[in-house]
Write an enzyme that holds these catalytic residues in place. Structure first.
Site, short mmCIF file in Angstrom:
data_model
loop_
_atom_site.label_atom_id
_atom_site.label_comp_id
_atom_site.label_asym_id
_atom_site.label_seq_id
_atom_site.Cartn_x
_atom_site.Cartn_y
_atom_site.Cartn_z
N ASN A 1 44.34 42.58 43.36
CA ASN A 1 44.14 42.83 41.93
C ASN A 1 43.88 44.31 41.76
OD1 ASN A 1 43.36 42.94 39.27
ND2 ASN A 1 41.38 41.93 39.58
N TRP A 2 44.89 45.00 41.25
CA TRP A 2 44.74 46.46 41.08
C TRP A 2 43.91 46.82 39.86
CZ3 TRP A 2 49.61 49.84 42.58
CH2 TRP A 2 49.86 49.68 43.96
N LYS A 3 43.58 45.84 39.05
CA LYS A 3 42.80 46.10 37.82
C LYS A 3 43.46 47.22 37.02
CE LYS A 3 38.72 44.78 40.41
NZ LYS A 3 37.34 44.38 40.23
N HIS B 1 39.61 36.24 34.70
CA HIS B 1 38.82 37.12 35.58
C HIS B 1 37.49 37.44 34.88
CE1 HIS B 1 37.57 40.62 37.90
NE2 HIS B 1 38.42 40.24 38.84
N GLU C 1 35.96 40.06 34.54
CA GLU C 1 35.99 41.28 33.72
C GLU C 1 36.65 41.00 32.37
OE1 GLU C 1 37.81 43.76 36.69
OE2 GLU C 1 35.96 43.70 37.87
N GLU D 1 34.90 33.69 42.43
CA GLU D 1 34.48 35.08 42.49
C GLU D 1 33.07 35.22 41.91
OE1 GLU D 1 38.07 37.90 42.76
OE2 GLU D 1 37.61 37.59 40.64
N GLY E 1 33.30 44.17 43.22
CA GLY E 1 33.26 45.62 43.13
C GLY E 1 31.90 46.21 43.47
N SER F 1 34.42 41.70 46.98
CA SER F 1 34.20 42.69 48.05
C SER F 1 34.75 42.23 49.40
CB SER F 1 32.71 43.06 48.16
OG SER F 1 32.28 43.65 46.95
N GLY G 1 40.13 43.03 45.15
CA GLY G 1 40.23 44.13 44.19
C GLY G 1 40.42 45.46 44.90
N GLY G 2 39.32 46.19 45.07
CA GLY G 2 39.38 47.55 45.60
C GLY G 2 40.21 47.70 46.86
C1 PEP Z 1 38.49 41.33 41.96
O1 PEP Z 1 38.91 42.27 41.32
O2 PEP Z 1 38.82 40.19 41.66
C2 PEP Z 1 37.61 41.61 43.10
C3 PEP Z 1 37.21 40.61 43.84
O3 PEP Z 1 37.27 42.93 43.32
P1 PEP Z 1 36.61 43.54 44.66
O4 PEP Z 1 37.40 43.00 45.82
O5 PEP Z 1 36.75 45.02 44.49
O6 PEP Z 1 35.20 43.07 44.70
#
Ligand code: PEP
Length: 252
Positions: free
Chosen positions: A8-10, A93, A95, A167, A173, A212, A233-234
């Protein structure tokens, strides 16, 4: 069951970052042992899909509107994502739930819109830190599942193709990861809930962990029962980080 590594590049990434996808494609050319997806910002879906065409990497969106078209400035429909080359879409999500006040009811409508366009929805659920500390994790996750997933689906994507991502909001994040015991408890709970709701189809539904996930913790997470992949994500922004996570999943 085919495992799934979804990135997920957000709201990150421009054309300059597409070479990371090319590197991923090269690293996993011919891989049949896991599905690999990058959920791109809307501006990159089409270009990424062109680069990934015919490869072992697929492309997804990060949200879609429940309606097919209309006066909804700034939104993207499932049909638009499909036309741009997406095969998946992240829905609900945390966010989106917090930034845009998305409710379970809205997420459910989006799931129906997505499957109507043959997009595989990745439906996100997860508790906040306050909810976990209050001992409400399973109640919250159960409520989100009941509210966000439709009873049955029209079209050629069945409920068994729908993906659930657990999640924990406090792990997204933040660098904090749920312990394997916490992941095992919630994934087992989700599996039981899916089995109760959908019978055998509930057995086929993939349950991803997100929060994470990094190259250093991926193998331990993938060893937990009922973890069928990850939403990352990251660490999905570079092939250097995402590649080892995909490899850990393939080897799990
Ligand atoms: C996400 O964006 O769904 C996520 C899990 O981010 P991260 O891996 O950065 O915690």
């Amino acid at each position: 069951m085919r495992k799934l590594a979804a990135g997920n590049w957000k709201m990150n990434g421009t054309g300059d970052d597409l070479d990371q996808v090319t590197r991923l494609i090269t690293a996993f050319s011919g891989t049949q042992r896991a599905d690999i997806v990058i959920c791109a910002p809307a501006t990159l879906v089409h270009r990424m899909a062109e680069i990934a065409a015919g490869s072992s990497v697929q492309v997804g969106g990060q949200d879609c509107h429940p309606k097919a078209a209309g006066a909804h400035t700034g939104d993207v429909s499932a049909a638009m994502l499909r036309e741009a080359g997406a095969d998946y879409v992240i829905l609900g999500h945390s966010e989106r739930r917090s930034d845009h006040r998305e409710t379970d009811l809205m997420v459910r409508a989006k799931v129906l819109a997505a499957v109507a366009e043959r997009l595989v929805p990745i439906v996100c659920v997860g508790e906040t830190l306050a909810e976990r500390e209050a001992g409400r994790t399973l109640e919250v996750v159960g409520g989100q599942l009941d509210g966000s997933l439709p009873g049955e689906l029209p079209g050629d994507i069945g409920i068994g193709d729908v993906v659930v991502a657990y999640e924990p909001v406090w792990a997204i994040g933040t660098g904090l990861t749920a312990t394997t015991a916490q992941i095992a408890e919630v994934h087992g709970f989700i599996r039981d809930r899916l089995l109760a709701a959908y019978g055998l189809d509930g057995e086929a539904m993939r349950i991803l962990y997100g929060g994470s996930v990094k190259p250093g913790n991926a193998a331990a997470i993938f060893a937990v029962p009922h973890v069928d992949g990850a939403l990352v994500g990251g660490a999905s922004m570079t092939a250097n980080d995402f590649g080892p996570i995909v490899t850990a999943l393939i080897n799990a």
